[in-house]
Design an enzyme around this catalytic site. Structure first.
Site, short mmCIF file in Angstrom:
data_model
loop_
_atom_site.label_atom_id
_atom_site.label_comp_id
_atom_site.label_asym_id
_atom_site.label_seq_id
_atom_site.Cartn_x
_atom_site.Cartn_y
_atom_site.Cartn_z
N HIS A 84 0.84 -1.20 0.00
CA HIS A 84 0.00 0.00 0.00
C HIS A 84 0.88 1.25 0.00
O HIS A 84 1.78 1.39 0.83
CB HIS A 84 -0.91 0.00 1.23
CG HIS A 84 -1.81 1.20 1.32
ND1 HIS A 84 -2.80 1.46 0.40
CD2 HIS A 84 -1.86 2.22 2.22
CE1 HIS A 84 -3.43 2.57 0.73
NE2 HIS A 84 -2.88 3.06 1.83
N ASN B 43 -2.58 9.16 4.52
CA ASN B 43 -3.16 8.06 3.78
C ASN B 43 -4.21 8.57 2.79
O ASN B 43 -4.50 9.77 2.74
CB ASN B 43 -3.78 7.05 4.76
CG ASN B 43 -4.00 5.69 4.14
OD1 ASN B 43 -3.52 5.40 3.04
ND2 ASN B 43 -4.72 4.82 4.82
#
Length: 601
Positions: free
Chosen positions: A371, A391
């Protein structure tokens, strides 16, 4: 009256400070479990049952009147976390971070690699190992920067005022929704901050959709990990040099450095989020004209930014430290860094606090790093040092979209493996700078004047375009696109540019003979009898041979005006000839003594 107002203002300020310290839990946070009944935070932070909380999520997403599959998914996640909480209580274990659910859980099935009990047991063992290491570390010397003239801030956060700019250089937190486009968001967020650092402009949100639409690059890139000399605890697969292959494939994933490579090498004028909004699809609903500009090097009035390249931020040199965490902190002094992390364990359920990497940060394979996000700073809560990361799960995830991750002495949950930054980030449309450059001028070089020992090989090809156009295209699409930049070059010919290609091989441009001001002048009578020899040329050498047993490797690329040569051919009919260039690539290689012994070809 004035005094009353002042007192009220002071009281209001005090209340705000207390509220900041006593922040209400975010929507979906698991608060506590008592007598087989767990309480969760609702929209207002109040404690409610799981059923009431799930209903609110469904209402917010407009799914409360539709299929029950969304409720079933969310309830499966809720049940898992409640079991985790129950088993942790029995083990006498307390997590250092809060867990909960968010709107993403309505769409993702609750299939997990580990059962609730197995997950708690894994993390309980991990916490015991971490405590043992902390005790051992307290009795040993801590590694610091070996170059004491370098300074790093005690704390740093590029998305607050705690940085050298004394203001946030970040835009708001974005959401990739259900698409696997983290790589595109990390690219956009990294470039946004780099533009502010370089140009001093106000942060402007760039379009991840442009990368999702346009970046489909397949590439290999060599990364160096000087700090991994002697092996890395918990990641035995990581070597000091790794060749990584990747492909950007829309919602099926990609790599941020490949997105940077596309934007730089194809000279994209990067668009803002406002002009090309994100819609979670690889085919946007934007106008065809906007998409045509987004995926070409066309400059538009709406262009928000451009970049000229990318580079690995940490790992190519350990001159200042052999500790990857210290090197990350040092690199962060300049700008935020695009990184990758393991998103397993309870990453999706993170709601706040200092998150610890699953399984004590031990990874069986590099595939566990899955990720992309942006590293924006670091800090400490007095007992644990942590990283601050932005994020792309929306502001309802984590700490208003951010993560605090415990620093470790392994690979920092993956952060140390793919740290990359965009280079040459500027506000506005992409621009091409053409200038001189290079100490040695190759224009006028005769092929017979190139003298070098070794076995010679010559390859040639006719391509469309003038020598000037093909010269620039070769540097852009063959030289720069074909490797990772180690050192920037000078001028139009990129003299001195060093690139790293697969297997640790490094190549350097020694000199470049620049094209004439006008291609039409090449070979004309006004240039005299030597005009045919005045051809643009690039000379480069291999300076690091990697695993290849060579003593020397020198190459000369010449760009000959093929249109001038064919001017009297029947095809021209006395009219204008389509520009063509004969690219002649000559290589001279001398094998080492070792190669002779190994009978290399």
């Amino acid at each position: 009256m004035v005094l009353v107002r002042a007192v009220l203002a002071m009281a209001l300020t005090a209340l705000r400070a207390q509220a900041a310290e006593l922040q209400l839990p975010s929507f979906g946070t698991l608060l506590r479990c008592e007598d087989a009944r767990c309480l969760w935070a609702d929209r207002d932070g109040a404690a409610v049952s799981a059923e009431a909380m799930v209903t609110q999520f469904l209402q917010d997403e407009g799914l409360h009147e539709g299929s029950s599959e969304f409720r079933q998914r969310m309830e499966a996640h809720v049940d898992y976390l409640e079991q985790v909480h129950t088993h942790a209580d029995r083990e006498g274990m307390a997590f250092s971070y809060a867990m909960g659910v968010n709107s993403r859980h309505l769409y993702h099935d609750g299939n997990r690699k580990l059962s609730p009990l197995a997950f708690v047991q894994q993390e309980h063992r991990a916490s015991q190992r971490q405590r043992e290491r902390k005790l051992a570390k307290a009795t040993t010397a801590t590694r610091h920067l070996s170059n004491t003239t370098l300074e790093t801030r005690t704390t740093l956060d590029w998305c607050s005022t705690d940085n050298s700019h004394n203001q946030s250089i970040c835009t708001g937190v974005k959401s990739q929704n259900q698409c696997g486009s983290c790589w595109a968001f990390a690219a956009a967020d990294s470039i946004e901050t780099a533009v502010v650092v370089n140009d001093g402009t106000v942060p402007q949100s760039l379009s991840p959709q442009q990368f999702l639409e346009c970046s489909s690059r397949q590439m290999t890139a060599t990364f160096d990990y000087c700090w991994a000399e002697g092996g890395v605890d918990g990641s035995a697969w990581l070597l000091t040099t790794m060749l990584w292959g990747s492909e950007n494939s829309g919602c099926d994933g990609g790599m941020t450095h490949a997105a940077f490579a596309d934007a730089a090498q194809q000279h994209w004028s990067l668009m803002s989020q406002l002009d090309l909004p994100y819609n979670e699809e690889e085919t946007s609903q934007a106008s065809s004209a906007a998409l045509a500009n987004a995926c070409s090097n066309s400059s538009t009035d709406e262009a928000a930014a451009s970049i000229s390249g990318w580079e690995q931020a940490v790992g190519t040199s350990c001159e200042n430290s052999s500790d990857s965490s210290e090197l990350l902190k040092l690199a962060l002094q300049q700008q935020p860094i695009s990184v990758a992390i393991n998103s397993g364990g309870s990453f999706d359920e993170y709601k706040g606090g200092v998150y610890t990497c699953p399984n004590d940060g031990d990874f069986d394979t590099s595939g566990d790093i899955d990720h992309a996000l942006v590293l924006v700073g670091y800090g400490s809560n007095g007992t644990t040092d942590y990283w601050i990361l932005k994020n792309s799960y929306g502001a309802s995830w984590g700490e208003k979209g951010f993560l605090r991750l415990a620093v470790d002495d392994k690979i920092n949950c993956g952060l140390s493996v793919f740290p990359v930054i965009p280079t040459g980030a500027l506000a506005g449309a992409a621009r091409t700078t053409v200038d001189g450059g290079g100490d040695v001028v190759f224009v006028g070089l005769s092929p017979n004047g190139w003298d070098h020992d070794g076995q010679e090989m010559v390859v040639s090809e006719v391509v469309m375009g003038s020598p000037s156009e093909v010269f620039d295209a070769w540097l852009r699409d063959v030289w720069i696109a074909g490797g990772n930049r180690v050192r920037e070059g000078v001028g139009r010919g990129y003299t001195g540019y060093v690139r790293r290609v697969p297997l640790g091989v490094e190549e350097e441009i020694l000199s470049a003979g620049l094209p004439q001001e006008s291609d039409a002048a090449v070979g004309s009578e006004s240039e005299g009898p030597d005009a045919q020899l005045k051809i643009p040329s690039i000379c480069y050498r291999v300076r690091k041979f990697g695993p290849f047993p060579l003593k020397s490797h020198l190459a000369l690329v010449r760009f000959v005006d093929a249109a001038t040569i064919s001017e009297s051919s029947p095809e021209s009919h006395g009219s204008t000839v389509t520009p063509r260039t004969l690219v002649v690539w000559t290589v001279k290689t001398e094998a080492s003594d070792l190669c002779d012994r190994l009978h290399c070809g």
